[in-house]
Design an enzyme around this catalytic site. Structure first.
Site, PDB file in Angstrom:
ATOM      1  N   HIS A  76      46.090   9.876  26.469  1.00 28.82           N
ATOM      2  CA  HIS A  76      46.965   8.606  26.057  1.00 28.82           C
ATOM      3  C   HIS A  76      46.943   7.667  27.124  1.00 28.82           C
ATOM      4  CE1 HIS A  76      48.427  10.348  22.360  1.00 28.82           C
ATOM      5  NE2 HIS A  76      49.020  11.435  23.201  1.00 28.82           N
TER       6      HIS A  76
HETATM    7  C1  BDR Z   1      52.936   8.378  24.993  1.00 31.84           C
HETATM    8  O1  BDR Z   1      54.059   9.382  24.916  1.00 31.84           O
HETATM    9  C2  BDR Z   1      54.273  10.177  26.102  1.00 31.84           C
HETATM   10  O2  BDR Z   1      54.545  11.329  25.638  1.00 31.84           O
HETATM   11  C3  BDR Z   1      52.897  10.104  26.723  1.00 31.84           C
HETATM   12  O3  BDR Z   1      53.060  10.164  28.285  1.00 31.84           O
HETATM   13  C4  BDR Z   1      52.175   8.794  26.289  1.00 31.84           C
HETATM   14  O4  BDR Z   1      52.630   7.701  26.988  1.00 31.84           O
HETATM   15  C5  BDR Z   1      51.881   8.806  23.856  1.00 31.84           C
HETATM   16  O5  BDR Z   1      52.634   8.612  22.396  1.00 31.84           O
END
Ligand code: BDR
Ligand code: CA
Length: 312
Positions: free
Chosen positions: A235
């Site tokens: 992500h």
């Molecule tokens: C986002 O949520 C967090 O758990 C990850 O680091 C990322 O920024 C993904 O939904």
């Protein structure tokens, strides 16, 4: 290197990779932390431990320990209690540069021409900075956000974690006039790590690639337990790469807002994909497509570049 970046984050496995990429592919001026994947003490401790591990001179400023509305959320079931589950970095000896991330962000925006803010955690610090310094839009090169989803969520059926963790902050930021780039789940789920990715990093037998291999071995175990697949979306790296390598992405201008009150949909992002709000001008640049093969090669090459002794 001309791209100056400040990362606001909640490390976090993918936050760590975002930091490692920004440190190699741009001028990473500083890191600010926010409560998110785990509590503020842990996200800050992890950011400090990572920069010390790199031997890098990147100041870390801690920020908000709860959402604007007071809630404290976490994603420990994904990232582990410490936020760096599966790893054991030594605690940093260096202290935080300040506990006032919001003011630090404002000072950096004022001091550095064409600064990019990359926000990969809940948007609390960014919302507070915009509120205190509304003219920020005139100074910034841009704001890149990992958050939201044009489809299903991952924290709830409707909401993506970073937006769900502080919906009021997210709404304030998206509707602030800053015209941010949005990398939502619809984008980041096109860009996955798998066990081969871990293997390539582990085989290098070097500290930094080895650390990322440990992070993603753990993440694949967690994803296997949660969704039955040994792979994970990268992500937060997307929010860095869209700034450093924009040609790897497709972007569409769109109006985006955040649901604050829905019983089942609080924290959901609404993307006006069919321009039903034709008279409402777009407020975001939404990343819709990533060249996953080229991005994966770039990420691996960049992480393996840490095999040499220097941190930058
Ligand atoms: C986002 O949520 C967090 O758990 C990850 O680091 C990322 O920024 C993904 O939904
Ligand atoms: Ca994050």
């Amino acid at each position: 290197m001309s791209l100056n970046i400040v990362i606001d984050c909640d490390p976090g496995h993918d936050d760590a990779v975002a930091i490692l990429l920004a440190n190699k592919l741009a001028n990473l001026k500083s890191i600010t932390t926010v409560a998110g994947n785990t509590d503020l003490a842990n996200t800050t401790k992890n950011a400090l431990a990572l920069v010390e591990f790199l031997g890098a001179d990147i100041p870390v400023h801690s920020g908000a320990d709860q959402a604007l509305a007071g809630a404290v959320r976490n994603a420990r079931h994904v990232h582990g209690k410490t936020g760096f589950g599966g790893t054991n970095l030594p605690a940093a000896k260096r202290p935080v540069a300040s506990e006032d991330a919001v003011n630090h962000i404002i000072e950096q925006v004022k001091a550095i021409d064409d600064l990019w803010l990359v926000a990969v955690g809940p948007l609390t610090n960014i919302a507070l900075a915009i509120e205190a310094y509304p003219a920020m839009a005139n100074r910034l090169a841009g704001l890149s956000i990992m958050g939201g989803s044009t489809g299903p969520g991952n924290a709830t059926p409707a909401a993506e974690f970073n937006i769900w963790a502080d919906p009021e902050a997210a709404r304030a930021v998206l509707t602030s006039g800053l015209n941010p780039i949005i990398c939502g789940l619809n984008l980041t789920q096109q860009f996955l790590s798998d066990d081969d990715f871990v293997e390539v990093l582990a085989t290098a037998d070097q500290p930094v690639p080895g650390f990322v291999a440990e992070l993603y071995r753990y993440m694949h175990d967690r994803m296997d337990a949660i969704i039955g697949e040994r792979r994970a979306a990268l992500h937060d790296p997307c929010a860095v790469l869209v700034v450093t390598h924009p040609h790897l992405f497709e972007l569409t201008d769109m109006y985006v807002d955040v649901e604050l009150t829905g019983e089942l949909s609080r924290g959901m992002t609404l993307f006006d994909q069919r321009r039903t709000l034709a008279r409402t001008p777009p407020n975001c640049r939404v990343a819709t497509k990533i060249d996953a093969d080229k991005s994966r090669s770039l990420v691996l090459t960049t992480l393996l570049d840490y095999s040499s002794s220097s941190s930058s």
